[in-house]
Scaffold this motif. Structure first.
Motif, PDB file in Angstrom:
ATOM      1  N   MET A 193      16.007  -9.999 -41.101  1.00 27.98           N
ATOM      2  CA  MET A 193      15.273 -10.903 -41.590  1.00 27.98           C
ATOM      3  C   MET A 193      15.307  -9.969 -42.925  1.00 27.98           C
ATOM      4  O   MET A 193      15.691  -8.865 -42.987  1.00 27.98           O
ATOM      5  CB  MET A 193      13.301  -9.905 -40.534  1.00 27.98           C
ATOM      6  CG  MET A 193      13.434 -10.201 -39.114  1.00 27.98           C
ATOM      7  SD  MET A 193      11.301 -10.399 -39.200  1.00 27.98           S
ATOM      8  CE  MET A 193      11.180 -10.029 -37.090  1.00 27.98           C
ATOM      9  N   GLY A 194      14.999 -11.555 -43.677  1.00 32.69           N
ATOM     10  CA  GLY A 194      15.060 -11.582 -44.967  1.00 32.69           C
ATOM     11  C   GLY A 194      13.075 -10.451 -45.611  1.00 32.69           C
ATOM     12  O   GLY A 194      12.632 -11.805 -45.511  1.00 32.69           O
ATOM     13  N   VAL A 195      14.035 -10.447 -47.353  1.00 32.62           N
ATOM     14  CA  VAL A 195      12.992  -9.994 -47.662  1.00 32.62           C
ATOM     15  C   VAL A 195      13.464 -10.226 -49.388  1.00 32.62           C
ATOM     16  O   VAL A 195      14.949 -10.465 -49.732  1.00 32.62           O
ATOM     17  CB  VAL A 195      12.364  -8.971 -47.931  1.00 32.62           C
ATOM     18  CG1 VAL A 195      11.484  -8.139 -46.884  1.00 32.62           C
ATOM     19  CG2 VAL A 195      13.327  -7.477 -48.532  1.00 32.62           C
ATOM     20  N   ARG A 196      12.704 -10.581 -50.534  1.00 32.14           N
ATOM     21  CA  ARG A 196      13.449 -10.793 -51.975  1.00 32.14           C
ATOM     22  C   ARG A 196      13.991  -9.748 -52.377  1.00 32.14           C
ATOM     23  O   ARG A 196      13.032  -8.105 -52.036  1.00 32.14           O
ATOM     24  CB  ARG A 196      12.073 -11.160 -53.099  1.00 32.14           C
ATOM     25  CG  ARG A 196      11.563 -12.439 -53.179  1.00 32.14           C
ATOM     26  CD  ARG A 196      10.554 -12.631 -54.166  1.00 32.14           C
ATOM     27  NE  ARG A 196       9.684 -12.397 -54.211  1.00 32.14           N
ATOM     28  CZ  ARG A 196       8.124 -12.722 -52.765  1.00 32.14           C
ATOM     29  NH1 ARG A 196       9.192 -13.628 -52.253  1.00 32.14           N
ATOM     30  NH2 ARG A 196       7.018 -12.162 -52.200  1.00 32.14           N
ATOM     31  N   THR A 197      15.221 -10.017 -53.076  1.00 34.29           N
ATOM     32  CA  THR A 197      15.567  -8.917 -53.721  1.00 34.29           C
ATOM     33  C   THR A 197      14.343  -7.789 -54.317  1.00 34.29           C
ATOM     34  O   THR A 197      13.971  -8.000 -54.958  1.00 34.29           O
ATOM     35  CB  THR A 197      16.867  -8.966 -54.690  1.00 34.29           C
ATOM     36  OG1 THR A 197      17.221 -10.128 -53.879  1.00 34.29           O
ATOM     37  CG2 THR A 197      17.849  -7.996 -54.762  1.00 34.29           C
ATOM     38  N   GLY A 198      14.733  -6.403 -53.987  1.00 42.09           N
ATOM     39  CA  GLY A 198      14.410  -5.300 -53.956  1.00 42.09           C
ATOM     40  C   GLY A 198      12.646  -4.998 -53.681  1.00 42.09           C
ATOM     41  O   GLY A 198      11.575  -3.966 -54.257  1.00 42.09           O
ATOM     42  N   ASN A 199      12.215  -6.093 -52.838  1.00 42.11           N
ATOM     43  CA  ASN A 199      11.209  -5.866 -52.128  1.00 42.11           C
ATOM     44  C   ASN A 199      11.102  -4.230 -50.877  1.00 42.11           C
ATOM     45  O   ASN A 199      10.675  -5.007 -49.617  1.00 42.11           O
ATOM     46  CB  ASN A 199      10.798  -7.043 -51.310  1.00 42.11           C
ATOM     47  CG  ASN A 199       9.435  -6.545 -51.679  1.00 42.11           C
ATOM     48  OD1 ASN A 199       8.003  -5.386 -50.855  1.00 42.11           O
ATOM     49  ND2 ASN A 199       8.152  -7.912 -50.881  1.00 42.11           N
ATOM     50  N   THR A 200      10.981  -2.933 -51.500  1.00 47.94           N
ATOM     51  CA  THR A 200      12.204  -2.187 -50.470  1.00 47.94           C
ATOM     52  C   THR A 200       9.947  -1.774 -49.476  1.00 47.94           C
ATOM     53  O   THR A 200      10.516  -1.280 -48.583  1.00 47.94           O
ATOM     54  CB  THR A 200      11.991  -0.978 -50.897  1.00 47.94           C
ATOM     55  OG1 THR A 200      11.338  -0.850 -52.362  1.00 47.94           O
ATOM     56  CG2 THR A 200      13.604  -1.310 -51.594  1.00 47.94           C
ATOM     57  N   ALA A 201       9.262  -2.327 -50.119  1.00 45.47           N
ATOM     58  CA  ALA A 201       8.056  -1.235 -49.111  1.00 45.47           C
ATOM     59  C   ALA A 201       7.891  -2.503 -48.345  1.00 45.47           C
ATOM     60  O   ALA A 201       7.670  -2.019 -47.620  1.00 45.47           O
ATOM     61  CB  ALA A 201       7.298  -1.944 -50.249  1.00 45.47           C
ATOM     62  N   LEU A 202       7.860  -4.169 -48.630  1.00 43.90           N
ATOM     63  CA  LEU A 202       7.866  -4.454 -47.589  1.00 43.90           C
ATOM     64  C   LEU A 202       9.103  -4.267 -46.198  1.00 43.90           C
ATOM     65  O   LEU A 202       9.246  -4.599 -45.331  1.00 43.90           O
ATOM     66  CB  LEU A 202       7.654  -6.108 -47.669  1.00 43.90           C
ATOM     67  CG  LEU A 202       7.568  -7.458 -46.426  1.00 43.90           C
ATOM     68  CD1 LEU A 202       6.533  -7.368 -45.362  1.00 43.90           C
ATOM     69  CD2 LEU A 202       7.612  -8.840 -46.881  1.00 43.90           C
ATOM     70  N   LEU A 203      10.594  -4.136 -46.888  1.00 46.14           N
ATOM     71  CA  LEU A 203      11.776  -3.690 -46.042  1.00 46.14           C
ATOM     72  C   LEU A 203      11.246  -2.745 -45.431  1.00 46.14           C
ATOM     73  O   LEU A 203      12.387  -2.569 -44.229  1.00 46.14           O
ATOM     74  CB  LEU A 203      12.693  -3.804 -46.525  1.00 46.14           C
ATOM     75  CG  LEU A 203      14.034  -4.397 -46.079  1.00 46.14           C
ATOM     76  CD1 LEU A 203      14.222  -5.327 -45.726  1.00 46.14           C
ATOM     77  CD2 LEU A 203      14.895  -3.434 -47.184  1.00 46.14           C
ATOM     78  N   GLU A 204      10.570  -1.469 -45.829  1.00 49.15           N
ATOM     79  CA  GLU A 204      10.549  -0.693 -44.856  1.00 49.15           C
ATOM     80  C   GLU A 204       9.809  -0.651 -43.405  1.00 49.15           C
ATOM     81  O   GLU A 204       9.525   0.224 -42.567  1.00 49.15           O
ATOM     82  CB  GLU A 204       9.496   0.230 -45.689  1.00 49.15           C
ATOM     83  CG  GLU A 204      11.660   1.526 -46.635  1.00 49.15           C
ATOM     84  CD  GLU A 204      10.573   2.104 -48.127  1.00 49.15           C
ATOM     85  OE1 GLU A 204       9.299   3.051 -48.442  1.00 49.15           O
ATOM     86  OE2 GLU A 204      11.046   2.804 -48.698  1.00 49.15           O
ATOM     87  N   VAL A 205       8.477  -1.280 -43.695  1.00 53.23           N
ATOM     88  CA  VAL A 205       7.621  -1.980 -42.777  1.00 53.23           C
ATOM     89  C   VAL A 205       8.155  -2.143 -41.746  1.00 53.23           C
ATOM     90  O   VAL A 205       8.242  -2.505 -40.671  1.00 53.23           O
ATOM     91  CB  VAL A 205       6.248  -2.505 -43.311  1.00 53.23           C
ATOM     92  CG1 VAL A 205       5.760  -2.778 -42.554  1.00 53.23           C
ATOM     93  CG2 VAL A 205       5.411  -1.745 -44.230  1.00 53.23           C
TER      94      VAL A 205
END
Ligand code: GLN
Length: 229
Positions: A193-205
């Motif tokens: 799944m993709g998130v905006r570059t640098g959106n680590t908060a969402l990526l971690e979840v």
């Protein structure tokens, strides 16, 4: 929400491309499928409502939809590739896939070599389109915008074969027994799944929920529901 900023308050706005059964497809007025169930788990963890935005796969895989803020999360049976990783960030892989060849059962086509001089349908912006362009040079490739248009093209005879991922093509062949998946090319793909570059908060979840779904049985339950094994 643990530091996760969502574009629309209280909503996990996510982009997908339809139809892509059994990962995401329309059933009545609902978008349902395996990946839809996984996104619902992520939304639940964020105390948010999942809000789906249906868009063209090209805008998802290029990163445009994420970059301009159409959605916070992209989930579209999307293969993790180095080029895409330059444009947005991927979750850990959650599904294995390969390219596959869909033909009419009575066509006699079983190999890529037999596609020379034939019309072969691929989908714009996909790994299947890249694979066919590189590995099936003799074919007349015709590009379509989504899987629905691809399967219509083989049903009407506009194309003799379709190259797309094994999951959706096997699902189509099961529901339309005059068609068959004769070959799977061992492309060794993995969906993320993709998130905006640098959106680590969402990526971690996202990564945490995907990992938990593997250990608590929800991944397997969803798999069984949508793939029936
Ligand atoms: N997995 C393929 C890709 O990422 C196809 C995805 C799709 O068509 N939704 O290119």
């Amino acid at each position: 929400e643990g530091g996760v900023e969502l574009t629309n308050d209280g909503q996990l706005t996510w982009c997908t491309s339809l139809p892509y059964e059994p990962f995401e497809f329309q059933q009545g007025d609902q978008v349902v499928g395996f990946e839809v169930d996984l996104v619902a788990l992520i939304a639940e963890r964020l105390n948010a409502t999942p809000t789906v935005v249906v868009t063209a796969f090209e805008g998802i895989q290029s990163g445009t939809d994420l970059t301009v803020g159409t959605c916070d999360l992209a989930a579209a049976g999307m293969t993790i590739t180095p080029v895409r990783e330059e444009n947005f960030d991927f979750s850990e892989p959650f599904f294995d896939a390969t390219q596959a060849l869909l033909v009419r059962g009575d066509s006699g086509i079983t190999t890529a070599e037999q596609l020379a001089g034939r019309n072969v349908g691929v989908q714009n912006g996909t790994t299947g389109a890249d694979y066919a362009a590189t590995n099936i040079p003799g074919a007349n490739l015709i590009t379509f915008e989504d899987l629905g248009l691809l399967t219509t093209a083989i049903q009407t005879g506009q194309v003799d074969a379709v190259i797309q991922d094994n999951g959706p093509l096997l699902s189509f062949a099961t529901q339309n027994p005059e068609f068959t998946v004769t070959t799977e090319f061992d492309t060794g793909e993995q969906y993320g799944m993709g998130v905006r570059t640098g959106n680590t908060a969402l990526l971690e979840v996202v990564n945490e929920v995907l990992a938990t779904s593997r250990t608590d049985g929800t991944y397997d339950a969803a798999y069984e529901k949508w793939f029936g094994t």
